[in-house]
Design a protein around this motif. Structure first.
Motif, mmCIF file in Angstrom:
data_model
loop_
_atom_site.group_PDB
_atom_site.id
_atom_site.type_symbol
_atom_site.label_atom_id
_atom_site.label_comp_id
_atom_site.label_asym_id
_atom_site.label_seq_id
_atom_site.Cartn_x
_atom_site.Cartn_y
_atom_site.Cartn_z
ATOM 1 N N ALA A 32 0.682 -1.052 0.032
ATOM 2 C CA ALA A 32 -0.047 0.058 -0.123
ATOM 3 C C ALA A 32 1.071 1.228 0.059
ATOM 4 O O ALA A 32 0.338 2.281 -0.532
ATOM 5 C CB ALA A 32 -0.866 -0.356 1.273
ATOM 6 N N ALA A 33 2.041 1.065 0.676
ATOM 7 C CA ALA A 33 2.806 2.351 0.710
ATOM 8 C C ALA A 33 3.236 2.967 -0.610
ATOM 9 O O ALA A 33 3.373 4.166 -0.594
ATOM 10 C CB ALA A 33 4.194 2.106 1.540
ATOM 11 N N ALA A 34 3.171 2.273 -1.558
ATOM 12 C CA ALA A 34 3.962 2.704 -2.994
ATOM 13 C C ALA A 34 2.599 3.701 -3.471
ATOM 14 O O ALA A 34 3.026 4.678 -4.213
ATOM 15 C CB ALA A 34 3.784 1.550 -4.030
ATOM 16 N N ASP A 35 1.505 3.757 -3.281
ATOM 17 C CA ASP A 35 0.442 4.578 -3.379
ATOM 18 C C ASP A 35 -0.065 5.666 -2.472
ATOM 19 O O ASP A 35 -0.233 6.675 -2.715
ATOM 20 C CB ASP A 35 -1.079 3.746 -3.882
ATOM 21 N N VAL A 36 0.274 5.143 -1.266
ATOM 22 C CA VAL A 36 -0.027 6.045 -0.050
ATOM 23 C C VAL A 36 0.824 7.160 0.233
ATOM 24 O O VAL A 36 0.322 8.252 0.366
ATOM 25 C CB VAL A 36 -0.419 5.065 1.172
ATOM 26 N N LEU A 37 1.971 6.771 -0.207
ATOM 27 C CA LEU A 37 3.043 7.967 0.494
ATOM 28 C C LEU A 37 3.040 8.978 -0.444
ATOM 29 O O LEU A 37 2.873 10.240 -0.277
ATOM 30 C CB LEU A 37 4.228 7.398 0.557
ATOM 31 N N PRO A 38 2.960 8.806 -1.880
ATOM 32 C CA PRO A 38 2.708 10.085 -2.752
ATOM 33 C C PRO A 38 1.455 10.810 -2.515
ATOM 34 O O PRO A 38 1.543 12.034 -2.840
ATOM 35 C CB PRO A 38 2.985 9.332 -4.080
ATOM 36 N N THR A 39 0.431 9.932 -2.373
ATOM 37 C CA THR A 39 -0.849 10.767 -2.072
ATOM 38 C C THR A 39 -0.699 11.602 -0.811
ATOM 39 O O THR A 39 -1.382 12.551 -0.917
ATOM 40 C CB THR A 39 -1.930 9.519 -2.022
ATOM 41 N N ALA A 40 -0.161 10.963 0.287
ATOM 42 C CA ALA A 40 -0.203 11.636 1.429
ATOM 43 C C ALA A 40 0.740 12.953 1.221
ATOM 44 O O ALA A 40 0.413 14.107 1.893
ATOM 45 C CB ALA A 40 0.501 10.580 2.531
ATOM 46 N N LYS A 41 1.805 12.988 0.627
ATOM 47 C CA LYS A 41 2.764 13.987 0.185
ATOM 48 C C LYS A 41 1.585 15.220 -0.610
ATOM 49 O O LYS A 41 1.916 16.396 -0.190
ATOM 50 C CB LYS A 41 3.743 13.612 -0.224
ATOM 51 N N ALA A 42 1.167 14.582 -1.528
ATOM 52 C CA ALA A 42 0.531 15.417 -2.468
ATOM 53 C C ALA A 42 -0.730 16.174 -1.767
ATOM 54 O O ALA A 42 -0.924 17.331 -2.057
ATOM 55 C CB ALA A 42 -0.023 14.953 -3.685
ATOM 56 N N GLN A 43 -1.304 15.557 -0.685
ATOM 57 C CA GLN A 43 -2.468 16.185 -0.158
ATOM 58 C C GLN A 43 -2.199 16.576 1.241
ATOM 59 O O GLN A 43 -3.073 17.068 2.027
ATOM 60 C CB GLN A 43 -3.777 15.095 0.087
ATOM 61 N N TRP A 45 -1.225 15.070 4.412
ATOM 62 C CA TRP A 45 -2.012 14.436 5.341
ATOM 63 C C TRP A 45 -0.903 14.619 6.669
ATOM 64 O O TRP A 45 0.118 15.042 6.563
ATOM 65 C CB TRP A 45 -1.873 13.028 5.040
ATOM 66 N N ASP A 46 -1.969 14.631 7.618
ATOM 67 C CA ASP A 46 -1.365 14.654 8.837
ATOM 68 C C ASP A 46 -0.360 13.282 8.914
ATOM 69 O O ASP A 46 -0.864 12.409 8.631
ATOM 70 C CB ASP A 46 -2.269 14.768 9.987
ATOM 71 N N PRO A 47 0.764 13.478 9.417
ATOM 72 C CA PRO A 47 1.643 12.193 9.777
ATOM 73 C C PRO A 47 1.052 10.962 10.302
ATOM 74 O O PRO A 47 0.921 9.807 9.974
ATOM 75 C CB PRO A 47 2.830 12.676 10.479
ATOM 76 N N ALA A 48 0.104 11.418 11.592
ATOM 77 C CA ALA A 48 -0.687 10.257 12.215
ATOM 78 C C ALA A 48 -1.518 9.792 11.348
ATOM 79 O O ALA A 48 -1.882 8.415 11.323
ATOM 80 C CB ALA A 48 -1.395 10.853 13.265
ATOM 81 N N VAL A 51 0.170 7.020 9.190
ATOM 82 C CA VAL A 51 0.495 5.887 9.881
ATOM 83 C C VAL A 51 -0.821 5.121 10.104
ATOM 84 O O VAL A 51 -0.656 3.732 9.829
ATOM 85 C CB VAL A 51 0.992 6.267 11.325
ATOM 86 N N ARG A 52 -1.767 5.801 10.316
ATOM 87 C CA ARG A 52 -3.288 5.103 10.367
ATOM 88 C C ARG A 52 -3.535 4.210 9.158
ATOM 89 O O ARG A 52 -3.881 3.184 9.299
ATOM 90 C CB ARG A 52 -4.271 5.886 10.899
ATOM 91 N N VAL A 53 -3.474 5.012 8.199
ATOM 92 C CA VAL A 53 -3.881 4.316 6.693
ATOM 93 C C VAL A 53 -3.096 3.119 6.485
ATOM 94 O O VAL A 53 -3.483 2.105 6.025
ATOM 95 C CB VAL A 53 -3.767 5.147 5.765
ATOM 96 N N LEU A 54 -1.907 3.527 6.732
ATOM 97 C CA LEU A 54 -0.785 1.991 6.204
ATOM 98 C C LEU A 54 -1.252 1.047 7.255
ATOM 99 O O LEU A 54 -1.061 -0.297 7.029
ATOM 100 C CB LEU A 54 0.639 2.635 6.647
ATOM 101 N N LEU A 55 -1.217 1.137 8.587
ATOM 102 C CA LEU A 55 -1.704 -0.049 9.636
ATOM 103 C C LEU A 55 -2.672 -0.505 9.386
ATOM 104 O O LEU A 55 -3.055 -1.886 9.455
ATOM 105 C CB LEU A 55 -1.532 0.692 10.984
ATOM 106 N N ASP A 56 -3.943 0.186 8.626
ATOM 107 C CA ASP A 56 -5.199 -0.159 8.575
ATOM 108 C C ASP A 56 -5.208 -1.276 7.282
ATOM 109 O O ASP A 56 -5.717 -2.212 7.100
ATOM 110 C CB ASP A 56 -6.212 1.076 8.143
ATOM 111 N N GLU A 57 -4.235 -0.891 6.324
ATOM 112 C CA GLU A 57 -3.981 -1.507 5.145
ATOM 113 C C GLU A 57 -3.413 -2.924 5.475
ATOM 114 O O GLU A 57 -3.903 -4.076 5.046
ATOM 115 C CB GLU A 57 -3.112 -1.157 4.035
#
Length: 261
Positions: A32-43, A45-48, A51-57
């Protein structure tokens, strides 16, 4: 000396996350990180939240893998589910079918006997209920009566029969299919009693049979039949199927195969 750009820093961090996820055996987070990290940077996101999204995946991925493994370990014979079950074609009352699918009987540790002629959907119903139970978070073990006999025979030599039976009834639901089609060998009769006795008021047992449990003395030695039926029937639902064989009807109507051309 050149200063690392934001892009190269992000790529380095993504690589470190990938390596750590691999090291910590977090395959779903890593994917999931391959998609989540770029999205989080572009938008931004709060760091927490990242972490929540990655752990949920990771949590969802592990839960799905657990369900898949439970389906595989159950030992179902044909992969039949309620997707291919024709509710209105069954002679079992619709309200009864719905109650069985709700699994409250399983939560209460109650037993189930599906009794009727060959080809009237007994095994299909039990297998579909087994898949439903696993999807709802339970564990299931599937046996034929012959398979139970082989279980006892295989553990007789080293005197581990009791351990084998105890492993079998660790499942929330133990299914024993096709009792009554053939004479029940002595070892299979013993295995059936051992499973019923060990599971009594601890686990649910579901059986399919051409013979009502009250007539098991026709299939099993009288003493074993009496003791097994007494324990099984104490907390059991009896569901009857009737009518002609679905398989025969499909064959008669030319629906049992693809026509030759």
């Amino acid at each position: 000396m050149s200063t690392p750009t934001s892009t190269s820093t992000s790529e380095q961090l993504a690589g470190e996350v990938d390596a750590l996820a691999r090291q910590l055996r977090l395959p779903h987070l890593r994917k999931a990180a391959a998609d989540v990290l770029p999205t989080a940077k572009a938008q931004r996101w709060d760091p927490a939240e990242v972490v929540r999204v990655l752990l949920d995946e990771e949590a969802q991925g592990r839960a799905a893998a657990t369900i898949r493994n439970r389906h595989h370990r159950a030992g179902f014979p044909a992969g039949k589910t309620f997707d291919s079950w024709h509710e209105h074609a069954s002679t079992i009352p619709t309200a009864t079918q719905q109650a069985l699918r709700g699994l409250e009987w399983l939560d209460r540790g109650e037993n189930l006997a599906v009794v009727g002629p060959s080809g009237t959907g007994k095994s299909h119903l039990l297998e579909a209920l087994g898949h439903t139970a696993i999807d709802a978070g339970r564990t299931v073990a599937w046996f034929t009566i012959e398979g139970l006999g082989r279980l006892v025979a295989g553990h007789r030599a080293d005197d581990t029969v009791t351990k084998a039976i105890n492993r079998a009834i660790k499942a929330d639901l133990v299914v024993i299919d096709d009792i009554g089609l053939l004479p029940v060998p002595t070892e299979a009769a013993e295995a059936l009693f051992r499973v019923i006795d060990a599971a009594y008021e601890r686990r649910s047992i579901a059986i399919s049979s051409n013979v009502h449990p009250g007539g098991f003395d026709e299939l099993l030695p009288a003493t074993i039949a009496t003791a097994a039926v007494d324990r099984f029937m104490h907390h059991a639902h009896i569901v009857m199927t009737e009518g002609d064989s679905y398989r025969f009807a499909q064959a008669r109507d030319g629906k049992g195969l693809t026509p030759l051309t």
